[in-house]
Write a protein that holds these residues in place. Structure first.
Motif, PDB file in Angstrom:
ATOM      1  N   ARG A 181     -21.374 -43.010  -4.489  1.00 54.21           N
ATOM      2  CA  ARG A 181     -19.950 -43.162  -4.808  1.00 54.21           C
ATOM      3  C   ARG A 181     -19.665 -44.460  -5.543  1.00 54.21           C
ATOM      4  O   ARG A 181     -18.610 -44.601  -6.153  1.00 54.21           O
ATOM      5  CB  ARG A 181     -19.116 -43.092  -3.532  1.00 54.21           C
ATOM      6  CG  ARG A 181     -19.110 -41.676  -2.949  1.00 54.21           C
ATOM      7  CD  ARG A 181     -18.308 -41.582  -1.711  1.00 54.21           C
ATOM      8  NE  ARG A 181     -16.918 -41.963  -2.006  1.00 54.21           N
ATOM      9  CZ  ARG A 181     -16.023 -42.218  -1.090  1.00 54.21           C
ATOM     10  NH1 ARG A 181     -16.335 -42.148   0.174  1.00 54.21           N
ATOM     11  NH2 ARG A 181     -14.802 -42.541  -1.406  1.00 54.21           N
ATOM     12  N   LYS A 182     -20.568 -45.413  -5.462  1.00 53.31           N
ATOM     13  CA  LYS A 182     -20.339 -46.731  -6.086  1.00 53.31           C
ATOM     14  C   LYS A 182     -20.619 -46.691  -7.558  1.00 53.31           C
ATOM     15  O   LYS A 182     -21.301 -46.026  -8.147  1.00 53.31           O
ATOM     16  CB  LYS A 182     -21.186 -47.799  -5.404  1.00 53.31           C
ATOM     17  CG  LYS A 182     -20.708 -48.081  -4.007  1.00 53.31           C
ATOM     18  CD  LYS A 182     -21.538 -49.157  -3.369  1.00 53.31           C
ATOM     19  CE  LYS A 182     -21.008 -49.438  -1.959  1.00 53.31           C
ATOM     20  NZ  LYS A 182     -21.751 -50.462  -1.291  1.00 53.31           N
ATOM     21  N   ARG A 230     -30.222 -39.843  13.018  1.00 53.80           N
ATOM     22  CA  ARG A 230     -30.978 -40.654  12.062  1.00 53.80           C
ATOM     23  C   ARG A 230     -30.830 -40.075  10.657  1.00 53.80           C
ATOM     24  O   ARG A 230     -30.574 -40.803   9.692  1.00 53.80           O
ATOM     25  CB  ARG A 230     -32.453 -40.726  12.481  1.00 53.80           C
ATOM     26  CG  ARG A 230     -33.235 -41.757  11.699  1.00 53.80           C
ATOM     27  CD  ARG A 230     -34.671 -41.882  12.171  1.00 53.80           C
ATOM     28  NE  ARG A 230     -35.386 -40.667  11.827  1.00 53.80           N
ATOM     29  CZ  ARG A 230     -36.122 -39.949  12.668  1.00 53.80           C
ATOM     30  NH1 ARG A 230     -36.260 -40.334  13.911  1.00 53.80           N
ATOM     31  NH2 ARG A 230     -36.740 -38.869  12.279  1.00 53.80           N
ATOM     32  N   TRP A 231     -30.965 -38.755  10.523  1.00 52.28           N
ATOM     33  CA  TRP A 231     -30.810 -38.101   9.230  1.00 52.28           C
ATOM     34  C   TRP A 231     -29.387 -38.274   8.699  1.00 52.28           C
ATOM     35  O   TRP A 231     -29.193 -38.594   7.524  1.00 52.28           O
ATOM     36  CB  TRP A 231     -31.173 -36.614   9.363  1.00 52.28           C
ATOM     37  CG  TRP A 231     -30.904 -35.817   8.128  1.00 52.28           C
ATOM     38  CD1 TRP A 231     -31.632 -35.821   6.973  1.00 52.28           C
ATOM     39  CD2 TRP A 231     -29.826 -34.906   7.920  1.00 52.28           C
ATOM     40  NE1 TRP A 231     -31.070 -34.960   6.069  1.00 52.28           N
ATOM     41  CE2 TRP A 231     -29.961 -34.377   6.620  1.00 52.28           C
ATOM     42  CE3 TRP A 231     -28.763 -34.475   8.715  1.00 52.28           C
ATOM     43  CZ2 TRP A 231     -29.071 -33.453   6.108  1.00 52.28           C
ATOM     44  CZ3 TRP A 231     -27.889 -33.549   8.192  1.00 52.28           C
ATOM     45  CH2 TRP A 231     -28.044 -33.050   6.902  1.00 52.28           C
ATOM     46  N   ALA A 232     -28.385 -38.070   9.540  1.00 50.54           N
ATOM     47  CA  ALA A 232     -26.983 -38.199   9.130  1.00 50.54           C
ATOM     48  C   ALA A 232     -26.690 -39.610   8.641  1.00 50.54           C
ATOM     49  O   ALA A 232     -25.948 -39.801   7.665  1.00 50.54           O
ATOM     50  CB  ALA A 232     -26.052 -37.821  10.277  1.00 50.54           C
ATOM     51  N   SER A 233     -27.268 -40.601   9.296  1.00 48.96           N
ATOM     52  CA  SER A 233     -27.085 -41.981   8.870  1.00 48.96           C
ATOM     53  C   SER A 233     -27.637 -42.189   7.464  1.00 48.96           C
ATOM     54  O   SER A 233     -27.002 -42.835   6.623  1.00 48.96           O
ATOM     55  CB  SER A 233     -27.772 -42.924   9.854  1.00 48.96           C
ATOM     56  OG  SER A 233     -27.706 -44.253   9.407  1.00 48.96           O
ATOM     57  N   VAL A 252     -28.006 -39.846   5.203  1.00 50.72           N
ATOM     58  CA  VAL A 252     -27.131 -39.097   4.298  1.00 50.72           C
ATOM     59  C   VAL A 252     -25.879 -39.913   3.986  1.00 50.72           C
ATOM     60  O   VAL A 252     -25.467 -40.016   2.827  1.00 50.72           O
ATOM     61  CB  VAL A 252     -26.748 -37.721   4.900  1.00 50.72           C
ATOM     62  CG1 VAL A 252     -25.626 -37.058   4.111  1.00 50.72           C
ATOM     63  CG2 VAL A 252     -27.974 -36.818   4.961  1.00 50.72           C
ATOM     64  N   ASP A 253     -25.284 -40.500   5.026  1.00 48.16           N
ATOM     65  CA  ASP A 253     -24.079 -41.314   4.822  1.00 48.16           C
ATOM     66  C   ASP A 253     -24.356 -42.503   3.903  1.00 48.16           C
ATOM     67  O   ASP A 253     -23.564 -42.814   3.013  1.00 48.16           O
ATOM     68  CB  ASP A 253     -23.516 -41.805   6.156  1.00 48.16           C
ATOM     69  CG  ASP A 253     -22.896 -40.693   6.973  1.00 48.16           C
ATOM     70  OD1 ASP A 253     -22.580 -39.626   6.398  1.00 48.16           O
ATOM     71  OD2 ASP A 253     -22.734 -40.882   8.193  1.00 48.16           O
ATOM     72  N   THR A 254     -25.469 -43.173   4.110  1.00 41.70           N
ATOM     73  CA  THR A 254     -25.835 -44.314   3.273  1.00 41.70           C
ATOM     74  C   THR A 254     -26.035 -43.871   1.835  1.00 41.70           C
ATOM     75  O   THR A 254     -25.516 -44.490   0.903  1.00 41.70           O
ATOM     76  CB  THR A 254     -27.116 -44.985   3.812  1.00 41.70           C
ATOM     77  OG1 THR A 254     -26.873 -45.444   5.140  1.00 41.70           O
ATOM     78  CG2 THR A 254     -27.545 -46.150   2.927  1.00 41.70           C
ATOM     79  N   LEU A 286     -23.879 -33.339   2.030  1.00 42.93           N
ATOM     80  CA  LEU A 286     -25.060 -33.721   1.266  1.00 42.93           C
ATOM     81  C   LEU A 286     -25.213 -32.870   0.019  1.00 42.93           C
ATOM     82  O   LEU A 286     -25.432 -33.388  -1.068  1.00 42.93           O
ATOM     83  CB  LEU A 286     -26.323 -33.600   2.121  1.00 42.93           C
ATOM     84  CG  LEU A 286     -27.645 -33.828   1.397  1.00 42.93           C
ATOM     85  CD1 LEU A 286     -27.753 -35.271   0.927  1.00 42.93           C
ATOM     86  CD2 LEU A 286     -28.812 -33.473   2.300  1.00 42.93           C
ATOM     87  N   THR A 287     -25.087 -31.577   0.175  1.00 46.60           N
ATOM     88  CA  THR A 287     -25.341 -30.695  -0.954  1.00 46.60           C
ATOM     89  C   THR A 287     -24.176 -30.681  -1.927  1.00 46.60           C
ATOM     90  O   THR A 287     -24.386 -30.740  -3.131  1.00 46.60           O
ATOM     91  CB  THR A 287     -25.661 -29.268  -0.486  1.00 46.60           C
ATOM     92  OG1 THR A 287     -24.560 -28.741   0.242  1.00 46.60           O
ATOM     93  CG2 THR A 287     -26.930 -29.246   0.352  1.00 46.60           C
TER      94      THR A 287
END
Length: 98
Positions: free
Chosen positions: A97-98, A84-87, A89-91, A28-29
């Motif tokens: 990146r797009k 839930r937080w990791a999800s 972050v991934d999103t 994330l960071t």
């Protein structure tokens, strides 16, 4: 499984969690500052893990029976909060990146 084995397994789960949490925080960071909301999420998860770790350190084979249910409940809450937080972050990471 013996009480000592259960305590060891719980400690291992928490150690593995710490590694996953650190990796996700680094993702994330990425050397950048994060929003106040994300910093709050990171700090909250870190605090929950630290509280669980303190309780676990106070657990002994003789007290495990009395503490097990409480620790398992707190573990489930911590795990769910992290997932839930990791999800999110991934999103967010995929969108950037797009």
């Amino acid at each position: 499984m013996s009480t000592t084995d259960e305590l060891s397994a719980f400690r291992k789960r928490l150690s593995d969690f710490d590694s996953r949490f650190e990796a996700k925080t680094r993702q994330l960071t990425g050397g950048r500052s994060v929003s106040r909301d994300q910093r709050g999420n990171i700090d909250a998860i870190h605090a929950k893990a630290a509280a669980l770790r303190r309780k676990l350190q106070g657990a002994s084979p003789s007290s495990w029976g009395a503490m097990k249910k409480e620790l398992e409940t707190e573990w489930k809450i911590l795990s769910h909060t992290f997932e839930r937080w990791a999800s999110h972050v991934d999103t967010d990471f995929q969108h950037r990146r797009k």
